[in-house]
Enzyme design. Structure first.
Site, PDB file in Angstrom:
ATOM      1  N   MET A 266       0.842  -1.197   0.000  1.00  0.00           N
ATOM      2  CA  MET A 266       0.000   0.000   0.000  1.00  0.00           C
ATOM      3  C   MET A 266       0.871   1.237   0.000  1.00  0.00           C
ATOM      4  SD  MET A 266      -2.927   1.315  -0.093  1.00  0.00           S
ATOM      5  CE  MET A 266      -3.132   3.086  -0.153  1.00  0.00           C
ATOM      6  N   HIS A 300       6.361  -0.166  -7.947  1.00  0.00           N
ATOM      7  CA  HIS A 300       4.953   0.205  -8.115  1.00  0.00           C
ATOM      8  C   HIS A 300       4.505   1.151  -7.004  1.00  0.00           C
ATOM      9  CE1 HIS A 300       0.710  -0.630  -9.330  1.00  0.00           C
ATOM     10  NE2 HIS A 300       0.487  -0.365  -8.049  1.00  0.00           N
ATOM     11  N   GLU A 301       4.761   0.766  -5.760  1.00  0.00           N
ATOM     12  CA  GLU A 301       4.279   1.593  -4.658  1.00  0.00           C
ATOM     13  C   GLU A 301       5.026   2.923  -4.599  1.00  0.00           C
ATOM     14  OE1 GLU A 301       1.592   0.550  -3.535  1.00  0.00           O
ATOM     15  OE2 GLU A 301       1.790  -1.515  -4.223  1.00  0.00           O
ATOM     16  N   GLU A 323      -4.036   2.975 -10.802  1.00  0.00           N
ATOM     17  CA  GLU A 323      -3.488   1.625 -10.806  1.00  0.00           C
ATOM     18  C   GLU A 323      -3.033   1.177 -12.194  1.00  0.00           C
ATOM     19  OE1 GLU A 323      -2.504   0.301  -8.296  1.00  0.00           O
ATOM     20  OE2 GLU A 323      -3.688   1.147  -6.667  1.00  0.00           O
TER      21      GLU A 323
END
Length: 864
Positions: A266, A300-301, A323
């Protein structure tokens, strides 16, 4: 069966009020945490004076509400199990709410919960309402200041978003830390962590010369296993500066790894919280795939810091705005640091195996969906991976320079805002000067477009023509689709396999179009959809000789891989038909020779060679049939694997021997590729020697890649070698939950008659963590989604088992239950008997009156 309340995109309304600042105080106790929230609230323009304010809140115990220093009387507010409504607010005010929560009892892992004795949070999409009452929606952006109080001995580490501006001791053995986040953010990006953790520290100097502290917090004794994650973070930061011009904006960037986590990770502002399996790694405990996953997910995060945090979503229907865009960014980042060709094919395999199945099933939805019952159900392959393919198509259509200009414009124009997909598309249009009106259909129409291609060659005029038809199939609640704007990259090869036309972009915008090529000296073989230039299926009547030529000579790696897959599928179709008709199944000699040519060729990238020699998975193949008997498909697939193993035995043994590593483990593209092809060869050879070679490799392995590859091969063998390896692996790793999940998966996916008995035995024993999402997915999900021969047993026992588990898990973790039930949803794909058995279990699940919205929504869509 009654439907539950839906949320619709068309009903979106901006809030009447805005919370522009919030000061939070947490008095942390595992079973009774007190949260004090002081919010500065402003009525927005065009809002009626005295309008009511509704704050979301669930599973909270309200203590007090104070408005501008005065306690509210009972008649001034209304409370229910979904939130709190306050009447007659002034134009501006300060609202203070005090409530308590029980993190220890929070097994859903949403909001504030306990993992491994530590406090941590997960707030996307609606977790913050499980912490305190708030405008828990992405279009309310606030500045957060957070103070944490906790027992200093038990929770020496106190973290939240932003920069730490104060800390110290407090009475009664407690201490505090205050964190201030200078950037506006929605509540879903809030995070806190408190506990006993080790830390790996480093620093990064940004392109402008600022020094940023980097800290990765992990369980005690695990800091050395976070070194790869730290290196991945630094690579991500430099790559985002170079490729997108995005510099990090705080003085510190932190990652915390926790064992109990529903998601992979996250992107909370400045404080990313990760599932431990995507942080902890060393050669002994993690595979090459684990290392690559960590690289990609850390990237990605981190990339979300701009594509998701600095610019966020107006509402949750726009989820792919952050996303899909960020998946494309992490895919290209990972490709730049590994094998670009193999990374692309691996991503395509995921799209075609999982997202295409989603498009063809009862839960099909658009990238920009119109409605949902439970938002957690839209964290799907469609939102993430089809969304990423849409971004890739912009890159193709605009070209890399214009694409970069458009993303620069997007970040600069919308920095600090909550925006829509439409605003992203407008940036692409404005920079490129192109009208993307038709391209927008990709966001609104569900389903995978199907292309049918035919050819014509005029030898006299030396003209070659490709005629392409498109059709977007019906999906639930969507029929009679419009023609899409589809970029199709093509090449042409002559009969010697030489490229005569390279990478020409065709733009299909009509239901049928013909594209012509001049000065083509002889009948060519088309290389279609190069690079998987659009997420579509393609039907072209290649001859077997065409496929063999493309396998051997095509310069485009996807087209080459696709030719190998198509040729293999033809063999499986023939084997399946023979089995259904009671005939002896045989594999075509020409196919085996074509595969041998690939196996004996010299490859610079051996990982690509391994991919070309691999067969399509049964999971992917399932989506190609209707009224399927999965056991017949399994037998056909196994027959082909055995035939390949026998025909290529000597070649496979040579590939295995020549790719054995000498010396210590090295995690780099060359050595990873050698292990990949060696272990591909091992999987074939195990079919011939009943695990002898795999047993030797397992005993000698000095890294987890080779160890688990051997164990996975042995898991399918019915002999003592299997039992000895499983016991040895367990003895070594029984105290390492992340690694032990690999042991669970190996057994749950074993193609053996007693697989379900073994799974049930593990569930009843004391080695299994019944509440951990990773373990549940490894054991139960591994059996349901990765063991077709046993899950689809003719007596329906696999279906009954999964339904029992889904209903039990739904009581304590609805997200995991909804994820696991997916194996039952495509029941209409199977033969009549299995349809009946699977539907019975779906009906049993939905009859549970206590069923969560998460699981209910998916099951209802499947059976209505």
């Amino acid at each position: 069966m009654s439907s539950k309340t839906k949320t619709y995109l068309k009903d979106y309304q901006a809030p009447d009020y805005r919370i522009d600042t919030v000061t939070l105080r947490f008095d942390l106790e595992p079973e009774n945490t007190q949260v004090t929230s002081t919010m500065h609230i402003m009525r927005l323009p065009n809002t009626e004076p005295g309008a009511r304010l509704t704050l979301a809140g669930e599973n909270l115990k309200l203590l007090t509400i104070t408005l501008d220093g005065e306690l509210l009387a009972l008649e001034q507010y209304q409370i229910n199990d979904k939130g709190l409504t306050i009447f007659h607010l002034p134009e501006q005010c300060e609202l203070t709410i005090v409530n308590t929560i029980n993190p220890q009892a929070n097994t859903d892992l949403e909001g504030l919960f306990i993992s491994g004795g530590n406090f941590c949070t997960q707030c996307e999409p609606h977790g913050f309402r499980h912490i305190t009452y708030f405008l828990d929606r992405p279009d309310n952006l606030s500045r957060f200041t957070t103070t944490l109080f906790a027992d200093k001995a038990k929770f020496p580490i106190l973290l939240s978003n932003g920069n730490c501006i104060d800390s110290g001791d407090a009475p009664e053995g407690r201490h505090f830390a205050t964190w201030e986040d200078p950037f506006l953010k929605p509540s879903y990006l809030f995070a806190l962590v408190a506990g006993t953790l080790d830390v790996l520290e480093d620093e990064f100097t940004t392109v402008s010369g600022r020094k940023v502290e980097l800290k990765i917090f992990v369980d005690a004794g695990c800091a050395d296993r976070a070194e790869h994650a730290m290196e991945s973070l630094k690579l991500s930061m430099r790559w985002d500066e170079e490729k997108y011009g995005r510099e990090y904006d705080l003085d510190i960037f932190m990652i915390v790894a926790v064992r109990d986590f529903n998601m992979g990770a996250m992107e909370n502002k400045g404080l990313n919280i990760f599932n431990s399996k995507y942080i902890l790694a060393n050669p002994e405990s993690a595979t090459d795939v684990d290392f690559e996953n960590i690289l990609g997910i850390v990237g990605h995060e981190y990339f979300h810091n701009w594509s998701g945090n600095r610019v966020t979503c107006r509402d949750w229907f726009q989820l792919s705005l952050k996303e899909g865009f960020t998946v494309f960014r992490d895919q290209t980042f990972t490709a730049d640091h590994t094998s670009e060709a193999v990374k692309r094919i691996d991503d395509i395999v995921s799209v075609r195996t999982y997202q295409f199945a989603e498009d063809a099933g009862p839960t099909a939805h658009a990238v920009l969906p119109e409605a949902y019952i439970e938002m957690n159900n839209f964290y799907t392959m469609t939102i993430y991976y089809k969304g990423a393919e849409l971004i890739r198509m912009y890159h193709t259509l605009l070209g890399p320079e214009k694409y970069r200009e458009a993303t620069d414009l997007y970040f600069e124009r919308h920095d600090g805002g909550a925006v829509t997909i439409e605003e992203f598309v407008k940036c692409m249009e404005e920079v490129s000067g192109r009208d993307l009106s038709q391209f927008r259909l990709w966001y609104h129409q569900a389903g995978t477009p199907k292309l049918t291609v035919t050819q014509a060659y005029d030898a006299k005029a030396k003209k070659y023509h490709l005629t392409i038809k498109q059709h977007v199939p019906d999906t639930p609640e969507q029929t009679r689709k419009k023609s899409m704007h589809i970029p199709i990259m093509v090449g042409l090869l002559n009969e010697q396999g030489e490229e005569i036309v390279a990478n020409e972009l065709l733009e299909l915008t009509e239901a049928e179009q013909t594209f012509s090529f001049d000065n083509i000296a002889s009948q060519p073989v088309p290389s279609l959809l190069r690079g998987f230039s659009a997420p579509v299926t393609l039907d072209y009547n290649y001859s077997d000789a065409d496929l063999a030529l493309l396998m051997a000579h095509d310069t485009d790696v996807f087209a080459r891989y696709e030719a190998a897959q198509t040729y293999a599928i033809r063999q499986i179709n023939a084997l399946k038909k023979a089995l259904e008709q009671g005939e002896a199944p045989t594999v075509g000699e020409e196919y085996l020779q074509a595969l041998k040519q690939v196996a004996t060729a010299k490859f610079d990238d051996k990982a690509l060679q391994a991919l070309l020699l691999s067969l399509p998975s049964e999971k992917y193949l399932t989506g190609l049939y209707v009224e399927l008997d999965p056991i017949v498909l399994h037998q056909a697939h196994k027959t082909l694997r055995l035939s390949v193993a026998k025909h290529l035995e000597l070649v496979l043994k040579a590939l295995y021997a020549e790719n054995i590593a000498k010396g210590d483990y090295a995690n780099n593209a060359i050595e990873n590729a050698k292990r990949r092809i060696k272990n591909m060869a091992l999987s074939y050879l195990t079919l011939l020697d009943d695990g002898q070679l795999a047993s030797e490799q397992f005993a000698q392995a000095n890294n987890m890649t080779d160890s688990i590859a051997a164990l996975n091969c042995l898991a399918h063998c019915e002999n003592s070698l299997r039992d000895e390896a499983l016991q040895a692996f367990y003895n070594k790793w029984k105290d390492e939950p992340i690694v032990l999940d690999k042991w669970l998966s190996a057994q749950s996916m074993a193609d053996l008659p007693d697989a379900l008995i073994k799974v049930k035995s593990i569930l009843q024993g004391n080695v299994f963590d019944h509440k951990n999402p990773n373990s549940l997915r490894a054991l139960i999900g591994g059996f349901a989604s990765g063991n077709p021969s046993q899950f689809h047993a003719a007596n329906g026992s696999g279906y009954v088992f999964l339904a029992d588990q889904v209903m039990a898990i739904d009581k304590f973790n609805k997200q995991v239950a909804a994820n696991l039930v997916g194996a039952l949803l495509p029941w209409r794909n199977y033969d009549a008997k299995r349809q009946m058995l699977m539907k019975e279990q779906l009906q049993r699940i939905i009859a549970d009156e206590a069923l969560s919205n998460n699981t209910f929504e998916l099951v209802e869509k499947a059976i209505k």
